[in-house]
Design a protein around this motif. Structure first.
Motif, PDB file in Angstrom:
ATOM      1  N   THR A 367       0.739  -0.981  -0.069  1.00 29.10           N
ATOM      2  CA  THR A 367      -0.037   0.022  -0.242  1.00 29.10           C
ATOM      3  C   THR A 367       0.796   1.239   0.207  1.00 29.10           C
ATOM      4  OG1 THR A 367      -0.411   0.124   2.455  1.00 29.10           O
ATOM      5  CG2 THR A 367      -1.780  -1.034   1.325  1.00 29.10           C
ATOM      6  N   TRP A 463      -4.361   1.279  -9.510  1.00 25.11           N
ATOM      7  CA  TRP A 463      -4.777   1.643  -8.048  1.00 25.11           C
ATOM      8  C   TRP A 463      -4.980   3.264  -8.142  1.00 25.11           C
ATOM      9  CZ3 TRP A 463      -3.281   4.706  -3.881  1.00 25.11           C
ATOM     10  CH2 TRP A 463      -3.724   4.167  -2.793  1.00 25.11           C
ATOM     11  N   PRO A 465      -6.500   6.039  -4.816  1.00 25.36           N
ATOM     12  CA  PRO A 465      -7.094   6.015  -3.418  1.00 25.36           C
ATOM     13  C   PRO A 465      -8.541   6.213  -3.276  1.00 25.36           C
ATOM     14  CG  PRO A 465      -5.884   8.080  -3.931  1.00 25.36           C
ATOM     15  CD  PRO A 465      -5.595   6.935  -5.101  1.00 25.36           C
ATOM     16  N   ASP A 468      -9.299   2.244  -4.335  1.00 18.36           N
ATOM     17  CA  ASP A 468      -8.519   1.407  -3.356  1.00 18.36           C
ATOM     18  C   ASP A 468      -8.862  -0.055  -3.715  1.00 18.36           C
ATOM     19  OD1 ASP A 468      -6.713   0.320  -1.459  1.00 18.36           O
ATOM     20  OD2 ASP A 468      -7.911   0.782   0.097  1.00 18.36           O
ATOM     21  N   ASN A 486     -10.998  -1.523  -0.967  1.00 15.99           N
ATOM     22  CA  ASN A 486     -10.701  -1.257   0.387  1.00 15.99           C
ATOM     23  C   ASN A 486     -10.332  -2.265   1.171  1.00 15.99           C
ATOM     24  OD1 ASN A 486     -11.351   1.652  -0.331  1.00 15.99           O
ATOM     25  ND2 ASN A 486     -13.725   1.255   0.726  1.00 15.99           N
ATOM     26  N   GLN A 489      -8.162  -2.111   4.449  1.00 14.88           N
ATOM     27  CA  GLN A 489      -7.641  -0.661   4.641  1.00 14.88           C
ATOM     28  C   GLN A 489      -7.494  -0.266   5.839  1.00 14.88           C
ATOM     29  OE1 GLN A 489     -10.569   2.486   3.860  1.00 14.88           O
ATOM     30  NE2 GLN A 489      -9.433   2.682   1.898  1.00 14.88           N
TER      31      GLN A 489
END
Length: 506
Positions: A367, A463, A465, A468, A486, A489
């Protein structure tokens, strides 16, 4: 045309003779730099001298000194003959005179920077080459021969030009060789993809951060890189002094260090062992990998990165007690322990420790890197590998082990069964391997800074944000492809905060 006269090729260093593997051309044991022996030990790789006549390229080159038994058990097979003379590469190509140059995929093997070789059975490039790419695997210096610092050696360099990461310089030398020579093998020097696993993946991230690697490759696929911090050069120097004293060399000179037998290093353990990470602070890696990506100063190149569902399997080999880690957290940091337990919803300390160790050591880095890619306007794709061969699911209750994705990437499941006496892969396993490798090939063939989605059975968006999205290859050990939004996450945010507070960036 594919006939015997095409087995001879001219490289910048001289003429070479390869072999045929069905309808593929294979060249093994091609030297990409001079042997780093004698006065060249612990020096940057030097150019290979031209040779006269035709050099056979039909046998694997020597592997660097390492623990053979350990490599057989966990590294993918027998690495073959050991020697300090180990800078060799291997090439599989479907066509040496294609109508247009073919994508090049360069594999950097893993093994904690202490074991492995490009010749191991899981890394056979036959399948990928058969799908229209040129595949290169290579050997590089390992252990103390690949990463070493000592005041006597540092004094040989001008101020600010010190070299300690010799293994990474070997990889750069191989990429320079590829830039000179890969067109003769049908490859496109302007479309080179690095892919690697574990320390090979960590090497790729380091090369993204090195000023010496710029212009030598175009994109990277990072499989199961770990988040351990790079070794500070000050600590590396202290380690080098301690090693010299272990061999009875007080105030050692460079000449005395280079006279030590190469086979004496690989068996060193404890505080004398090398760490599975590069040294930060030399010419090749002036700033740590983690700090460079956090600052958005990595090379602006496309990247795939991901990890496996049971990466903690590799911690067992290092004797790390994940249960003890959780119990210490419960005793010393009870608030963090309760938060971790709530986020993971796992109530067994061993299973909770296994999941947290996996995410701290591997998942969180994925990530961090895709976020860094987005921040600099470069596409990044995140994956999660959670498939276990149907015949082995009872033996892998926690998911896919560290390195389990490799024979699916290369589609070498049948070869792996041959060398490890495993049950042969079935049709579902083979289909899954074809699916996974198809994404890797599509990325190598077509991905650029302008690519937003990789083609495949399930289109794979880069990807972002806001979305996600993570592509899961399998779930619960079973097959299938799923885009997860997510994915973990909240866990990843906690792990990244813990990484930031516990890891001092250089």
């Amino acid at each position: 045309m594919k006939n015997q006269r095409h087995l001879k090729l001219m490289t910048a260093e001289g003429e070479v003779r390869g072999a045929m593997d069905d309808n593929l051309f294979v060249f093994r044991g091609l030297p990409y730099a001079a042997p780093p022996v004698g006065a060249l030990r612990w020096r940057p790789p030097q150019p290979m001298a031209r040779w006269q006549g035709v050099r056979d390229a039909i046998q694997w080159g020597n592997a660097c000194w390492q623990n053979r038994e350990y490599c057989i058990n966990v590294g993918g097979g027998d690495p073959g003959v050991f020697s300090e003379d180990c800078l060799y590469l291997n090439i599989w190509t479907p066509d040496i005179t294609p109508s247009r140059p073919l994508p090049v995929m360069v594999w950097l093997h893993g093994g904690g920077f202490t074991l492995g070789a490009g010749s191991l059975p899981p890394y056979n490039g036959r399948y990928l080459a058969g799908r229209g790419v040129v595949v290169v695997t290579l050997n590089y210096r390992l252990g103390h021969l690949g990463f070493f610092a000592h005041p006597a050696l540092d004094s040989e360099y001008p101020e600010g030009k010190t070299v300690n990461n010799f293994a990474l310089l070997d990889q750069i030398a191989a990429l320079q060789w590829i830039q000179r020579n890969i067109p003769a093998f049908g490859g496109d020097r302007h479309n080179v993809t690095l892919f690697g696993e574990s320390s090979g993946a960590r090497s790729i991230l380091s090369l993204y951060c090195s000023p010496l690697a710029q212009g030598l490759f175009n994109k990277g696929i990072v499989q199961s890189a770990y988040s351990l911090p790079d070794v500070e050069r000050r600590q590396a120097l202290n380690n080098g002094i301690a090693l010299a004293k272990h061999f009875g060399l007080e105030n050692a000179t460079a000449e005395e260090l280079r006279r030590l037998p190469a086979e004496a290093f690989w068996s060193l353990g404890g505080e004398l062992a090398t760490q599975p990470v590069p040294i930060v602070g030399d010419t090749l890696l002036p700033r740590s990998m983690l700090a460079t990506f956090r600052a958005g100063q990595q090379q602006r190149l496309p990247l795939i990165i991901g990890s496996n569902s049971d990466e903690a399997s590799v911690l067992d080999y290092f004797g790390i007690d994940v249960t003890r880690i959780i119990r210490e957290m419960r005793a010393q940091r009870p608030l963090i322990y309760r938060l971790v337990k709530w986020l993971y919803d796992i109530h067994d300390d061993t299973l909770l420790g296994r999941a947290l160790a996996r995410d701290m050591a591997f998942s969180a880095l994925t990530t961090l890197v895709v976020q860094a890619q987005h921040d600099v306007g470069m596409p990044g794709w995140r994956y999660w590998f959670d498939y276990v061969s149907e015949h082995a699911r009872d033996s892998y209750p926690h998911g896919s082990w560290h390195g389990s994705e490799i024979p699916y990437v290369f589609n070498t499941l049948s070869q792996l069964a041959d060398v490890s006496n495993q049950s042969p892969a079935n049709a579902a396993d083979d289909a899954f391997a074809r699916n996974l490798s198809a994404y890797w090939i599509a990325f190598a063939r077509d991905a650029s800074e302008f690519t937003h989605t990789l083609p495949g059975e399930l289109p794979w968006p880069a990807w972002h944000p806001g979305d996600d999205l993570t592509l899961a290859f399998g779930e619960g050990g079973k097959g299938g492809l799923r885009l997860k939004r997510n994915f973990m996450q909240a866990r990843m945010r906690l792990c990244r905060l813990m990484m930031h507070s516990q890891v001092r960036l250089s």
